[in-house]
Scaffold this active site. Sequence first.
Site, PDB file in Angstrom:
ATOM      1  N   CYS A  30      -0.986   8.880   3.034  1.00 43.99           N
ATOM      2  CA  CYS A  30      -0.888   8.221   1.727  1.00 43.99           C
ATOM      3  C   CYS A  30      -2.107   8.503   0.865  1.00 43.99           C
ATOM      4  O   CYS A  30      -2.050   8.373  -0.358  1.00 43.99           O
ATOM      5  CB  CYS A  30      -0.698   6.718   1.909  1.00 43.99           C
ATOM      6  SG  CYS A  30      -1.981   5.937   2.909  1.00 43.99           S
TER       7      CYS A  30
ATOM      8  N   GLU B 249       0.896  -1.165   0.000  1.00 44.03           N
ATOM      9  CA  GLU B 249       0.000   0.000   0.000  1.00 44.03           C
ATOM     10  C   GLU B 249       0.923   1.201   0.000  1.00 44.03           C
ATOM     11  O   GLU B 249       1.515   1.536   1.025  1.00 44.03           O
ATOM     12  CB  GLU B 249      -0.919  -0.053   1.224  1.00 44.03           C
ATOM     13  CG  GLU B 249      -1.971   1.048   1.239  1.00 44.03           C
ATOM     14  CD  GLU B 249      -1.517   2.245   2.047  1.00 44.03           C
ATOM     15  OE1 GLU B 249      -1.161   3.275   1.416  1.00 44.03           O
ATOM     16  OE2 GLU B 249      -1.504   2.164   3.282  1.00 44.03           O
TER      17      GLU B 249
END
Length: 703
Positions: free
Chosen positions: A299, A260
């Site tokens: 993120c 991720e």
Amino acid sequence: MTNAPEILRPASYVYGQWHSHPEGQTLYDAIYGRPVAVISSEGIDFAQALAYGREKGAELRKMTFHARARALKALGNYLMERKEEYYTLNLLTGATRRDGWVDIEGGIGTMFSYSSMARRELPDERFLPEGKVEMLSKGGTFVARHLLVPREGVAVQINAYNFPVWGMLEKFAPAFIAGMPTLVKPAPQTAYLTERVVRDMIASGLLPEGSLQLVTGDPGDLLDHLLEQDMVAFTGSAATAQKLKVHPNIVNRSIPFNAEADSLNAAVLGLTVKPEDPEFALFVKEVAREMTGKAGQKCTAIRRPLVPRHLVDPVIEALKKELSKVTLGDPARDDVRMGALVSVDQRERVRETLEKFRADSEVVIGGQEGDLLGGDREKGAFLNPTLLLCRDPLNAKTPHELEAFGPVATLMPYDTLEDAIKLTKMGRGSLAASVMTHDRAEATELVLGMASSHGRILVLNRDDAKESTGHGSPLPQLLHGGPGRAGGGAELGGIAGVKHHMNKVAVQADPTTLVAITKEYIPGAAVREDTLHPFRKNFDEIQIGDSLLTHRRTVTEADIVNFAGLTGDHFYAHLDEIGAKEGIFGKRVAHGYFVISAAAGQFVWAAPGPVLANYGLENLRFVEPVGIGDTIRTRLTCKRKIRKDLRPGETRPTGVVEWHSEVTNQHDQLVATYDIMTLVERARDEFDPPAEPETASDAPAQA
């Protein structure tokens, strides 16, 4: 300036003991640049740590999904009672309390969510039957089904610095529910906060030994000792993800690797939006919030806001006004809305990237260092929010290739929806995107055009804004991941996150053997019949395969007419002789719902008993028509059982029994099949809270 914090020495927890070393890497607080911790993994035998997790993991695998879920819930409550200690350490990372809420209580909340999902959606077993039974032979004696079982390895979880609590718990929770031990490797910058939470998790005594290990320092040769049953989950930069993914041992042993990675997420303001529309204000607030929350160190943060070209100036002016409200400084102060980046090194990396952006973009907001409300401008890691403008984004490179992992975004004008979609895809895969519009056709075109390059898309407008969790909030029930640059992996996603940690195997057998293995009845397997009606048994007495074959009933014209009068369903196939003959059945037929209602009349037990209520009906199929003069009967068989926890205020322990129903005609042809759920009383067990003592008013009378 507040007093200097005590120097922390976060330890690692491996092979059942805490491990520390007097020397190591010194960490500094993000606000004043003072030393706050020393971490080291010197002396850790990583091969032994992995072997310990694999060996001790057997105890975790012996627990059922529900037992693990109960332990996870209890652990969440234990951590929640200690959350203020975590908030105190959180300030040292440069994050405000609001930022910490997302990290700390968001992480614990993810544990609660997985505990609830597991008890609601998974059986009280150590394995999970998946999908339908596959019939492999004409006679029905050879069948198959897929099973999911825990992998017998260790889930190595390498986490980023920006969410030291949530980043750990959102990976740990599904792995734990799946029955797979975890070894956590947090990023060094904020490892002291992760260690504090892990220390409490171990101290709680709620986790089987070996189910959680922690390495706070350098990972050394950890990846060299992975075996085929192990897994790796990584969160961090796309560049690091690419390096780890091709580690020789990971490649040679085909070890599952989930990444991720940070991505260049976009937010698109629709072409139809006007400056006075609610969606315009929502766009501005969302971009500003994503730039400043966690000082832009997320993120999922919006890196590329896309706006119609004619709205560029109004958007810039609105963002100037919104960002002017953001106060920087010591996050311990109530009047500070944004803290610092995690370290001075990280701030310098962001500054270097900003310089590279100048090749394609210009600074329109920020670039100047304002006043601080506490903190040290040089020794701390402060950076003012900065908005750039790229006037020709379709021909630019840097905003689609580089990420400044801080309070930075690049505004991009577009002329058509096609251009907007193309711009979002130029990021080469993203975790999340947002679309701000109230025009449903516009939303549809944008979402479907962007879908192949994104893991999650939020459509934000005046209708959902009040309850929306916002652009940058991953939810336990939804996919957290994305294609391409975003890593190509997937986390969370509800029960899919649990299944990711399990091995899928196809089991082929005869129906009765498959029932014995899966603990779920399937048609064609042997059944058990006795003189006691199954509805007279409580939850604990009912067994998988308990069955009742009912008496017969011949359907009459009066049945059909009466049912039509009762329900108002006068469909021609039931009542119109001529129309029915010209229809697909060639005759009048009974209502399908009459058939299952008549079946209920055949198998119910009328008197009071342990069956308290009908809980629902699923998988209904009408297979053959039932006409006037046909005779039906029903076989009811216990398919599976699901224990229910007592909820607050409930006093009668219950469980759900799922029954498979098959209605056949006089030729033994199947005419209808479905599953019904009944709420059935059960005996109180060790997992139920103690019964409330009787009060004087409801105590039995004394002789």
